[in-house]
Design a protein around this motif. Sequence first.
Motif, PDB file in Angstrom:
ATOM      1  N   GLU A 200       0.810  -1.225   0.000  1.00  9.70           N
ATOM      2  CA  GLU A 200       0.000   0.000   0.000  1.00  9.70           C
ATOM      3  C   GLU A 200       0.838   1.267   0.000  1.00  9.70           C
ATOM      4  O   GLU A 200       0.338   2.355  -0.315  1.00  9.70           O
ATOM      5  CB  GLU A 200      -0.936   0.012   1.207  1.00  9.70           C
ATOM      6  CG  GLU A 200      -0.222   0.109   2.540  1.00  9.70           C
ATOM      7  CD  GLU A 200      -1.096  -0.313   3.715  1.00  9.70           C
ATOM      8  OE1 GLU A 200      -1.194   0.467   4.667  1.00  9.70           O
ATOM      9  OE2 GLU A 200      -1.677  -1.416   3.658  1.00  9.70           O
ATOM     10  N   ASN A 201       2.122   1.135   0.340  1.00  7.98           N
ATOM     11  CA  ASN A 201       3.001   2.304   0.388  1.00  7.98           C
ATOM     12  C   ASN A 201       3.987   2.382  -0.772  1.00  7.98           C
ATOM     13  O   ASN A 201       4.789   3.316  -0.835  1.00  7.98           O
ATOM     14  CB  ASN A 201       3.778   2.308   1.710  1.00  7.98           C
ATOM     15  CG  ASN A 201       2.870   2.446   2.906  1.00  7.98           C
ATOM     16  OD1 ASN A 201       1.947   3.259   2.899  1.00  7.98           O
ATOM     17  ND2 ASN A 201       3.102   1.642   3.931  1.00  7.98           N
TER      18      ASN A 201
ATOM     19  N   GLY B  31       4.576  -8.076   3.804  1.00  9.07           N
ATOM     20  CA  GLY B  31       4.988  -7.061   4.769  1.00  9.07           C
ATOM     21  C   GLY B  31       6.404  -6.575   4.587  1.00  9.07           C
ATOM     22  O   GLY B  31       6.844  -5.685   5.327  1.00  9.07           O
ATOM     23  N   GLU B  32       7.114  -7.125   3.637  1.00  7.68           N
ATOM     24  CA  GLU B  32       8.519  -6.745   3.444  1.00  7.68           C
ATOM     25  C   GLU B  32       8.820  -6.396   1.988  1.00  7.68           C
ATOM     26  O   GLU B  32       9.100  -5.248   1.663  1.00  7.68           O
ATOM     27  CB  GLU B  32       9.447  -7.878   3.904  1.00  7.68           C
ATOM     28  CG  GLU B  32       9.392  -8.157   5.388  1.00  7.68           C
ATOM     29  CD  GLU B  32      10.403  -9.206   5.823  1.00  7.68           C
ATOM     30  OE1 GLU B  32      10.884  -9.105   6.955  1.00  7.68           O
ATOM     31  OE2 GLU B  32      10.709 -10.129   5.025  1.00  7.68           O
TER      32      GLU B  32
END
Length: 248
Positions: free
Chosen positions: A98-99, A152-153
Amino acid sequence: MEKIIIVTGGSRGIGAATAYLAAQRGYAVAVNYIHNHEAATKIVNNIKHSGGKAIAAAADISLEADAIALFNQVDEQLGKVTALVNNAGILEQQMRVENMDAARLNRIFAVNVTGVFLCAREAIKRMSTKHGGTGGVIVNLSSAAARLGSPGEYVDYAASKGAVDTMTIGLAREVANEGIRVNGVRPGFIDTDIHASGGESNRLERIKDSIPMKRGGQAEEVAKAILWLLSSEASYTTGSFIDVAGGR
């Protein structure tokens, strides 16, 4: 026939270990690098001091002109390539999808996917019996992340390596009757400085208990898998992968 190998991203980590081991096994080695001339030159000098033949070759393999120039330099200084290790790859700071912005995604895919295609293309032009070559071997460095996703990474990095896996299978079948074998190696958590690029230099220490073998791997362990795939012992192996990931 002289064995001539190009190792992209050969100035550090798995690439450097592969360059050294290839030289020990009789290859003339082109150590490709993008910025670290000093590290690449040190590897070349060490190979030469051990009686081998090597050159340092600067090129950003994500740029078509650079990839072409790399292979032309090897043609002139060593001869036609007989083995290519597509090792160069990058990742960026750990981040959720999302970023991520388009610029980051384009950087990752330019090196990790486009660069692999460009180098493979140039190698095929020299290796393929269709083009008057005598055959050769390509080994693409993928990652266990292609199977695990790196949530997440590094989902972008994982996705780029998934593309490498698909390319490896398709290309292997495309050139199988032209004297070229194409395989992949999927390292897991290996003790190299790539983790610092992602912002967590001690990442191995954090995750080692999630690895069945309870440790990170060494670059030399990956290099040995690569050199096996390059060797005549793997003469009937193409479109395949070796996972060097401690059971993960």
